[in-house]
Design a protein around this motif. Structure first.
Motif, mmCIF file in Angstrom:
data_model
loop_
_atom_site.group_PDB
_atom_site.id
_atom_site.type_symbol
_atom_site.label_atom_id
_atom_site.label_comp_id
_atom_site.label_asym_id
_atom_site.label_seq_id
_atom_site.Cartn_x
_atom_site.Cartn_y
_atom_site.Cartn_z
ATOM 1 N N VAL A 1 -9.215 0.349 -20.862
ATOM 2 C CA VAL A 1 -10.633 0.570 -21.144
ATOM 3 C C VAL A 1 -11.487 -0.226 -20.168
ATOM 4 O O VAL A 1 -12.483 0.276 -19.641
ATOM 5 C CB VAL A 1 -10.969 0.198 -22.607
ATOM 6 C CG1 VAL A 1 -12.456 0.279 -22.860
ATOM 7 C CG2 VAL A 1 -10.199 1.082 -23.557
ATOM 8 N N VAL A 2 -11.078 -1.447 -19.887
ATOM 9 C CA VAL A 2 -11.823 -2.283 -18.940
ATOM 10 C C VAL A 2 -11.733 -1.689 -17.536
ATOM 11 O O VAL A 2 -12.727 -1.627 -16.814
ATOM 12 C CB VAL A 2 -11.283 -3.733 -18.958
ATOM 13 C CG1 VAL A 2 -11.925 -4.572 -17.873
ATOM 14 C CG2 VAL A 2 -11.515 -4.359 -20.322
ATOM 15 N N LEU A 3 -10.557 -1.222 -17.148
ATOM 16 C CA LEU A 3 -10.393 -0.631 -15.810
ATOM 17 C C LEU A 3 -11.175 0.673 -15.671
ATOM 18 O O LEU A 3 -11.697 0.973 -14.600
ATOM 19 C CB LEU A 3 -8.913 -0.378 -15.524
ATOM 20 C CG LEU A 3 -8.067 -1.605 -15.245
ATOM 21 C CD1 LEU A 3 -6.605 -1.214 -15.082
ATOM 22 C CD2 LEU A 3 -8.551 -2.341 -14.016
ATOM 23 N N TYR A 4 -11.243 1.448 -16.733
ATOM 24 C CA TYR A 4 -11.979 2.716 -16.679
ATOM 25 C C TYR A 4 -13.482 2.504 -16.558
ATOM 26 O O TYR A 4 -14.198 3.400 -16.162
ATOM 27 C CB TYR A 4 -11.698 3.561 -17.914
ATOM 28 C CG TYR A 4 -10.283 4.081 -18.001
ATOM 29 C CD1 TYR A 4 -9.452 4.142 -16.878
ATOM 30 C CD2 TYR A 4 -9.764 4.511 -19.197
ATOM 31 C CE1 TYR A 4 -8.162 4.609 -16.965
ATOM 32 C CE2 TYR A 4 -8.470 4.990 -19.293
ATOM 33 C CZ TYR A 4 -7.676 5.035 -18.170
ATOM 34 O OH TYR A 4 -6.399 5.506 -18.254
ATOM 35 N N ARG A 5 -13.978 1.326 -16.896
ATOM 36 C CA ARG A 5 -15.416 1.059 -16.839
ATOM 37 C C ARG A 5 -15.890 0.528 -15.486
ATOM 38 O O ARG A 5 -17.075 0.271 -15.311
ATOM 39 C CB ARG A 5 -15.817 0.095 -17.947
ATOM 40 C CG ARG A 5 -15.671 0.703 -19.317
ATOM 41 C CD ARG A 5 -16.182 -0.231 -20.380
ATOM 42 N NE ARG A 5 -15.838 0.252 -21.698
ATOM 43 C CZ ARG A 5 -16.663 1.008 -22.428
ATOM 44 N NH1 ARG A 5 -17.829 1.331 -21.963
ATOM 45 N NH2 ARG A 5 -16.268 1.411 -23.622
ATOM 46 N N ILE A 6 -14.980 0.363 -14.525
ATOM 47 C CA ILE A 6 -15.378 -0.035 -13.177
ATOM 48 C C ILE A 6 -16.159 1.122 -12.571
ATOM 49 O O ILE A 6 -15.678 2.257 -12.553
ATOM 50 C CB ILE A 6 -14.145 -0.388 -12.321
ATOM 51 C CG1 ILE A 6 -13.409 -1.577 -12.922
ATOM 52 C CG2 ILE A 6 -14.561 -0.664 -10.878
ATOM 53 C CD1 ILE A 6 -12.092 -1.885 -12.255
ATOM 54 N N PRO A 7 -17.363 0.886 -12.056
ATOM 55 C CA PRO A 7 -18.246 1.981 -11.674
ATOM 56 C C PRO A 7 -17.657 2.994 -10.688
ATOM 57 O O PRO A 7 -17.724 4.179 -10.921
ATOM 58 C CB PRO A 7 -19.453 1.270 -11.060
ATOM 59 C CG PRO A 7 -19.459 -0.065 -11.678
ATOM 60 C CD PRO A 7 -18.023 -0.410 -11.916
ATOM 61 N N VAL A 8 -17.094 2.587 -9.601
ATOM 62 C CA VAL A 8 -16.666 3.546 -8.586
ATOM 63 C C VAL A 8 -15.235 4.009 -8.818
ATOM 64 O O VAL A 8 -14.938 5.197 -8.759
ATOM 65 C CB VAL A 8 -16.809 2.927 -7.169
ATOM 66 C CG1 VAL A 8 -16.291 3.862 -6.118
ATOM 67 C CG2 VAL A 8 -18.261 2.583 -6.909
ATOM 68 N N LEU A 9 -14.332 3.088 -9.083
ATOM 69 C CA LEU A 9 -12.923 3.432 -9.187
ATOM 70 C C LEU A 9 -12.477 3.826 -10.587
ATOM 71 O O LEU A 9 -11.402 4.402 -10.743
ATOM 72 C CB LEU A 9 -12.068 2.258 -8.697
ATOM 73 C CG LEU A 9 -12.215 1.904 -7.222
ATOM 74 C CD1 LEU A 9 -11.408 0.659 -6.908
ATOM 75 C CD2 LEU A 9 -11.805 3.047 -6.353
ATOM 76 N N GLY A 10 -13.257 3.526 -11.599
ATOM 77 C CA GLY A 10 -12.846 3.764 -12.973
ATOM 78 C C GLY A 10 -12.578 5.224 -13.282
ATOM 79 O O GLY A 10 -11.535 5.585 -13.829
ATOM 80 N N TRP A 11 -13.507 6.098 -12.928
ATOM 81 C CA TRP A 11 -13.309 7.509 -13.234
ATOM 82 C C TRP A 11 -12.201 8.110 -12.380
ATOM 83 O O TRP A 11 -11.463 8.993 -12.836
ATOM 84 C CB TRP A 11 -14.608 8.295 -13.065
ATOM 85 C CG TRP A 11 -15.156 8.307 -11.675
ATOM 86 C CD1 TRP A 11 -15.992 7.392 -11.125
ATOM 87 C CD2 TRP A 11 -14.883 9.271 -10.661
ATOM 88 N NE1 TRP A 11 -16.256 7.735 -9.818
ATOM 89 C CE2 TRP A 11 -15.601 8.879 -9.512
ATOM 90 C CE3 TRP A 11 -14.107 10.425 -10.615
ATOM 91 C CZ2 TRP A 11 -15.552 9.606 -8.323
ATOM 92 C CZ3 TRP A 11 -14.070 11.141 -9.428
ATOM 93 C CH2 TRP A 11 -14.789 10.731 -8.301
#
Length: 71
Positions: free
Chosen positions: A4-14
């Motif tokens: 969940v934390v990694l998915y919320r990184i703006p550029v790389l998360g999605w």
């Protein structure tokens, strides 16, 4: 929790979420994007951008070699 934390990184998360949960095409495009980022880093910073990934892989290779020798 960590995903969940990694998915919320703006550029790389999605991109990371799509690479993990998406089709095979998304996985291939994610790897191509990582290689392009690395090539751009080589163009911008030169020789250190080539050496740092190799230095970061050394501890992982030590662990692999130890696991191989342990049987």
């Amino acid at each position: 929790m960590m995903s969940v934390v990694l998915y919320r990184i703006p550029v790389l998360g999605w991109m990371l979420k799509e690479a993990i949960q998406g089709p095979t095409t998304a996985k291939v495009l994610f790897i191509i994007n990582l290689l392009m980022i690395w090539l751009l880093a080589i163009l911008a910073f030169g020789y250190p951008a080539i050496i740092l990934p190799a230095l970061a892989a050394v501890p992982a290779m030590f662990v692999v070699l130890i696991l191989i020798t342990m049987g």
